[in-house]
Scaffold this motif. Structure first.
Motif, PDB file in Angstrom:
ATOM      1  N   ASN A 147     -34.286 -14.810 -18.322  1.00 17.98           N
ATOM      2  CA  ASN A 147     -33.579 -15.950 -18.898  1.00 17.98           C
ATOM      3  C   ASN A 147     -33.834 -16.034 -20.394  1.00 17.98           C
ATOM      4  OD1 ASN A 147     -35.799 -18.096 -19.511  1.00 17.98           O
ATOM      5  ND2 ASN A 147     -36.250 -17.442 -17.397  1.00 17.98           N
ATOM      6  N   LEU A 148     -32.906 -16.670 -21.081  1.00 17.04           N
ATOM      7  CA  LEU A 148     -32.983 -16.879 -22.523  1.00 17.04           C
ATOM      8  C   LEU A 148     -32.834 -18.372 -22.781  1.00 17.04           C
ATOM      9  CD1 LEU A 148     -33.020 -15.303 -25.303  1.00 17.04           C
ATOM     10  CD2 LEU A 148     -30.529 -15.503 -25.252  1.00 17.04           C
ATOM     11  N   VAL A 149     -33.758 -18.949 -23.548  1.00 19.25           N
ATOM     12  CA  VAL A 149     -33.768 -20.393 -23.789  1.00 19.25           C
ATOM     13  C   VAL A 149     -33.242 -20.682 -25.186  1.00 19.25           C
ATOM     14  CG1 VAL A 149     -35.226 -22.443 -23.986  1.00 19.25           C
ATOM     15  CG2 VAL A 149     -35.665 -20.763 -22.180  1.00 19.25           C
ATOM     16  N   GLU A 167     -29.828 -15.161 -17.518  1.00 21.24           N
ATOM     17  CA  GLU A 167     -29.587 -16.594 -17.348  1.00 21.24           C
ATOM     18  C   GLU A 167     -29.740 -17.280 -18.705  1.00 21.24           C
ATOM     19  OE1 GLU A 167     -31.625 -20.566 -15.314  1.00 21.24           O
ATOM     20  OE2 GLU A 167     -32.477 -18.565 -14.943  1.00 21.24           O
ATOM     21  N   LEU A 168     -28.721 -17.992 -19.128  1.00 20.87           N
ATOM     22  CA  LEU A 168     -28.778 -18.722 -20.387  1.00 20.87           C
ATOM     23  C   LEU A 168     -29.172 -20.163 -20.097  1.00 20.87           C
ATOM     24  CD1 LEU A 168     -28.252 -18.358 -23.460  1.00 20.87           C
ATOM     25  CD2 LEU A 168     -25.992 -19.351 -23.060  1.00 20.87           C
ATOM     26  N   ARG A 169     -30.350 -20.539 -20.560  1.00 18.92           N
ATOM     27  CA  ARG A 169     -30.829 -21.901 -20.351  1.00 18.92           C
ATOM     28  C   ARG A 169     -30.598 -22.693 -21.637  1.00 18.92           C
ATOM     29  NH1 ARG A 169     -36.585 -20.986 -17.061  1.00 18.92           N
ATOM     30  NH2 ARG A 169     -35.620 -20.057 -15.190  1.00 18.92           N
ATOM     31  N   GLN A 170     -29.441 -23.368 -21.680  1.00 16.61           N
ATOM     32  CA  GLN A 170     -29.100 -24.163 -22.846  1.00 16.61           C
ATOM     33  C   GLN A 170     -29.648 -25.572 -22.670  1.00 16.61           C
ATOM     34  OE1 GLN A 170     -24.665 -22.815 -23.186  1.00 16.61           O
ATOM     35  NE2 GLN A 170     -25.369 -23.292 -25.255  1.00 16.61           N
ATOM     36  N   VAL A 171     -30.519 -25.964 -23.569  1.00 18.36           N
ATOM     37  CA  VAL A 171     -31.195 -27.252 -23.489  1.00 18.36           C
ATOM     38  C   VAL A 171     -30.258 -28.330 -24.026  1.00 18.36           C
ATOM     39  CG1 VAL A 171     -33.230 -28.557 -24.182  1.00 18.36           C
ATOM     40  CG2 VAL A 171     -33.396 -26.078 -23.816  1.00 18.36           C
ATOM     41  N   PRO A 172     -30.016 -29.399 -23.270  1.00 17.51           N
ATOM     42  CA  PRO A 172     -29.099 -30.453 -23.733  1.00 17.51           C
ATOM     43  C   PRO A 172     -29.608 -31.127 -25.007  1.00 17.51           C
ATOM     44  CG  PRO A 172     -29.550 -30.666 -21.380  1.00 17.51           C
ATOM     45  CD  PRO A 172     -30.521 -29.665 -21.916  1.00 17.51           C
ATOM     46  N   LEU A 173     -28.677 -31.626 -25.797  1.00 19.56           N
ATOM     47  CA  LEU A 173     -29.024 -32.341 -27.017  1.00 19.56           C
ATOM     48  C   LEU A 173     -29.592 -33.712 -26.680  1.00 19.56           C
ATOM     49  CD1 LEU A 173     -26.052 -31.763 -29.501  1.00 19.56           C
ATOM     50  CD2 LEU A 173     -28.337 -30.750 -29.582  1.00 19.56           C
ATOM     51  N   LEU A 185     -39.128 -27.431 -25.004  1.00 23.87           N
ATOM     52  CA  LEU A 185     -39.310 -26.043 -24.569  1.00 23.87           C
ATOM     53  C   LEU A 185     -40.083 -25.922 -23.258  1.00 23.87           C
ATOM     54  CD1 LEU A 185     -40.131 -24.215 -27.940  1.00 23.87           C
ATOM     55  CD2 LEU A 185     -38.074 -23.959 -26.537  1.00 23.87           C
ATOM     56  N   ARG A 186     -41.132 -26.696 -23.124  1.00 27.13           N
ATOM     57  CA  ARG A 186     -42.076 -26.493 -22.016  1.00 27.13           C
ATOM     58  C   ARG A 186     -41.398 -26.596 -20.651  1.00 27.13           C
ATOM     59  NH1 ARG A 186     -47.962 -26.635 -22.167  1.00 27.13           N
ATOM     60  NH2 ARG A 186     -47.715 -26.967 -24.423  1.00 27.13           N
ATOM     61  N   ASP A 187     -40.381 -27.408 -20.533  1.00 25.90           N
ATOM     62  CA  ASP A 187     -39.696 -27.574 -19.249  1.00 25.90           C
ATOM     63  C   ASP A 187     -38.685 -26.472 -18.962  1.00 25.90           C
ATOM     64  OD1 ASP A 187     -41.072 -29.918 -18.749  1.00 25.90           O
ATOM     65  OD2 ASP A 187     -39.513 -31.202 -19.622  1.00 25.90           O
ATOM     66  N   HIS A 188     -38.486 -25.555 -19.893  1.00 21.72           N
ATOM     67  CA  HIS A 188     -37.426 -24.558 -19.707  1.00 21.72           C
ATOM     68  C   HIS A 188     -37.912 -23.113 -19.743  1.00 21.72           C
ATOM     69  CE1 HIS A 188     -35.143 -28.186 -20.853  1.00 21.72           C
ATOM     70  NE2 HIS A 188     -34.157 -27.652 -20.168  1.00 21.72           N
ATOM     71  N   VAL A 189     -39.091 -22.843 -20.271  1.00 22.46           N
ATOM     72  CA  VAL A 189     -39.581 -21.466 -20.332  1.00 22.46           C
ATOM     73  C   VAL A 189     -40.448 -21.162 -19.120  1.00 22.46           C
ATOM     74  CG1 VAL A 189     -39.502 -21.446 -22.861  1.00 22.46           C
ATOM     75  CG2 VAL A 189     -41.621 -22.095 -21.694  1.00 22.46           C
ATOM     76  N   ASP A 190     -40.513 -19.875 -18.774  1.00 23.26           N
ATOM     77  CA  ASP A 190     -41.379 -19.415 -17.687  1.00 23.26           C
ATOM     78  C   ASP A 190     -41.648 -17.931 -17.882  1.00 23.26           C
ATOM     79  OD1 ASP A 190     -39.114 -18.003 -16.714  1.00 23.26           O
ATOM     80  OD2 ASP A 190     -38.568 -19.661 -15.378  1.00 23.26           O
ATOM     81  N   ALA A 191     -42.212 -17.290 -16.874  1.00 24.95           N
ATOM     82  CA  ALA A 191     -42.594 -15.880 -16.987  1.00 24.95           C
ATOM     83  C   ALA A 191     -41.395 -14.953 -17.139  1.00 24.95           C
ATOM     84  CB  ALA A 191     -43.410 -15.476 -15.764  1.00 24.95           C
ATOM     85  N   ASN A 192     -40.196 -15.427 -16.800  1.00 29.47           N
ATOM     86  CA  ASN A 192     -39.004 -14.591 -16.914  1.00 29.47           C
ATOM     87  C   ASN A 192     -38.201 -14.878 -18.189  1.00 29.47           C
ATOM     88  OD1 ASN A 192     -39.348 -13.174 -14.451  1.00 29.47           O
ATOM     89  ND2 ASN A 192     -38.618 -14.965 -13.333  1.00 29.47           N
ATOM     90  N   GLU A 217     -45.027 -24.739 -30.948  1.00 30.20           N
ATOM     91  CA  GLU A 217     -45.000 -25.183 -29.559  1.00 30.20           C
ATOM     92  C   GLU A 217     -45.154 -24.001 -28.606  1.00 30.20           C
ATOM     93  OE1 GLU A 217     -44.790 -27.641 -26.210  1.00 30.20           O
ATOM     94  OE2 GLU A 217     -45.276 -28.026 -28.317  1.00 30.20           O
ATOM     95  N   LEU A 218     -44.529 -22.880 -28.928  1.00 24.98           N
ATOM     96  CA  LEU A 218     -44.696 -21.686 -28.090  1.00 24.98           C
ATOM     97  C   LEU A 218     -46.128 -21.162 -28.167  1.00 24.98           C
ATOM     98  CD1 LEU A 218     -41.318 -19.820 -28.715  1.00 24.98           C
ATOM     99  CD2 LEU A 218     -42.060 -20.932 -26.604  1.00 24.98           C
ATOM    100  N   ASP A 219     -46.771 -21.322 -29.326  1.00 23.71           N
ATOM    101  CA  ASP A 219     -48.196 -20.975 -29.423  1.00 23.71           C
ATOM    102  C   ASP A 219     -49.003 -21.831 -28.445  1.00 23.71           C
ATOM    103  OD1 ASP A 219     -47.666 -19.144 -31.412  1.00 23.71           O
ATOM    104  OD2 ASP A 219     -48.248 -20.462 -33.063  1.00 23.71           O
ATOM    105  N   ALA A 220     -48.704 -23.121 -28.421  1.00 26.56           N
ATOM    106  CA  ALA A 220     -49.437 -24.033 -27.528  1.00 26.56           C
ATOM    107  C   ALA A 220     -49.166 -23.700 -26.065  1.00 26.56           C
ATOM    108  CB  ALA A 220     -49.042 -25.481 -27.821  1.00 26.56           C
ATOM    109  N   ILE A 221     -47.918 -23.388 -25.750  1.00 29.13           N
ATOM    110  CA  ILE A 221     -47.575 -22.995 -24.374  1.00 29.13           C
ATOM    111  C   ILE A 221     -48.315 -21.718 -23.997  1.00 29.13           C
ATOM    112  CG2 ILE A 221     -45.693 -22.150 -22.915  1.00 29.13           C
ATOM    113  CD1 ILE A 221     -43.830 -24.087 -24.438  1.00 29.13           C
TER     114      ILE A 221
END
Length: 451
Positions: A147-149, A167-173, A185-192, A217-221
């Motif tokens: 997937n791509l966020v 899978e395109l994970r487009q985060v709503p505005l 970000l945290r609710d949409h990223v995972d190992a894939n 934020e990705l550093d923190a994740i």
């Protein structure tokens, strides 16, 4: 077969070819005078809109005489044939290194990248590199669909996801936001997740997404979960604006998590239509499996592209702009565009029924506004139609989910859109506003004939 000649007076519009509509479904059986064929095709193209009034496009619509000459002289140069046109290949390589330096790559002299037909192809190449690196890191035991966020993105990323099974994970505005925000970000990223796309100049409002904050934020994740998720920056327009107007802004390879950047040379890069760029942080981020080495036209040629043969003139024109303008020239042009956008935005905000969502200061040289209140008596779609009657292309459209109830209008200021042109637009916009808010009696009076 002999050419069809003009009549005995030599007039184009008395020629046989001009006596009937031009072919639409079948090639004509005979040849025609090239002067006549040119003029009739030219006449059809005159029905297109005036590029100087197209304030909907990000693309270059103005080029100087030297670019026209270089393009004409380069008609026969094929970018793929690096053995036959080694200097054109060298110029492409120079552009890659210049852009790597502009975008603060750790070692710009050895950075890998390539030209493309535009930022859409460049984005797809970058996406493929992300997918391959994700697959390599997952190993033989990996499972799940990649997937791509991202936030709201240009349609090329939707194409990439569909064409290459991602899978395109487009985060709503969120309310008040024009793009992706770090806490989402945290609710949409995972190992894939193969990567996060950050937009430097969103299509809808022209704001920059906060790349540095997304990176933190990705550093923190990563610290919390062990996930190491890279960032690709889609700088289709902002890649040629931010380095000159906001050099202090960290959005590029200064951020270790940014592994690739794409940009359109034919947008704010000021080159003619048909050239884009993608640059990787290092060759480690472009998997060797994606690079084809083809024995073709006299030499061994490494290539990474979605197409093959394409003209070299646009790349040459891009290099000409780098040489002619330099950093100072790009700064002055983009600064003038921003000044024009800011002034126009202030004047439109002063009209009353509009509220600026983006004022042109911190992102692209552009403005974006909505109607204030719900009782204006007209919509922005009505205003766009009125402006179109005067030749102006100023689009109106709803924002992406979950702000689709907000309709906005966007005006882009590019090289070739002078302060005088902006004043002419403002005068027409003011006239359209009067027409849309006047009563029926006023409309009838205007429609009447007067000596």
């Amino acid at each position: 077969m002999a050419l069809h000649r003009t009549d005995r007076f030599g007039d184009i519009y008395a020629s046989p070819l001009s006596g009937a509509p031009l072919p639409k479904y079948r090639m004509p059986s005979g040849a025609s005078d090239p002067r006549v064929a040119y003029q009739l095709v030219h006449d059809e193209l005159a029905l297109d809109g005036n590029a100087a009034q197209n304030l909907a496009t990000f693309c270059t619509t103005w080029a100087d005489d030297q670019i026209h000459r270089l393009m004409a002289e380069s008609l026969g140069k094929n970018m793929v044939d690096k053995d036959e046109y080694p200097q054109t290949a060298e110029i492409e390589s120079r552009c890659v290194h210049i852009l790597a330096d502009l975008w603060n790559a750790p070692d710009s002299r050895s950075t890998i990248g390539c030209s493309t037909t535009g930022s859409s192809e460049a984005a797809m190449l970058a996406g493929l590199a992300l997918k391959w690196r994700w697959r390599q890191s997952r190993g033989a035991n990996g499972d799940g669909r990649p997937n791509l966020v991202c936030g709201p993105v240009q349609v090329c990323w939707e194409k990439f996801a569909r064409y290459f099974d991602v899978e395109l994970r487009q985060v709503p505005l969120e309310d008040g936001a024009g793009g992706l925000r770090p806490h989402q970000l945290r609710d949409h990223v995972d190992a894939n997740t193969i990567g996060v796309v950050a937009i430097l100049g969103t299509t809808f409002t022209c704001e920059y997404e906060p790349v540095a904050a997304l990176s933190r934020e990705l550093d923190a994740i990563g610290r919390d979960t062990g996930l190491d998720i890279p960032i690709h920056v889609d700088a289709a327009s902002g890649g040629f604006v931010a380095p000159f107007l906001r050099p202090e802004l960290e959005w590029d390879f200064r951020l270790p998590r940014v592994v690739s950047v794409n940009a359109s040379g034919h947008k704010y890069g000021l080159a003619p239509l048909g050239v884009g760029w993608v640059v990787w942080r290092s060759d480690h981020h472009l998997p060797e499996e994606l690079v084809f080495r083809v024995s073709y036209l006299g030499g061994d040629m490494p290539t990474f592209a979605l197409n093959f043969s394409r003209p070299g003139g646009e790349v040459i024109a891009q290099y000409y702009n780098f040489v002619r303008l330099g950093r100072e020239g790009y700064h002055e042009i983009q600064q003038r565009c921003r000044d024009t956008a800011v002034r126009l935005g202030e004047r439109i905000a002063g009209l009353g029924p509009f509220s600026l969502l983006y004022d042109g200061r911190d992102g692209l040289p552009a403005i974006c506004y909505e109607l204030t209140g719900a009782d204006a008596g007209f919509t922005l779609f009505d205003l766009a139609d009125r402006l179109r009657m005067r030749g102006w292309q100023v689009p109106a459209y709803p924002l992406p989910p979950a702000r689709e109830s907000t309709v906005v209008q966007r005006i882009l200021i590019r090289r070739g859109i002078s302060a005088d042109t902006a004043d002419l637009l403002f005068a027409d916009l003011t006239s359209c506003l009067r027409e849309l808010t006047s009563g029926p009696g006023d409309d009838a009076a205007r429609a009447g004939f007067h000596h």
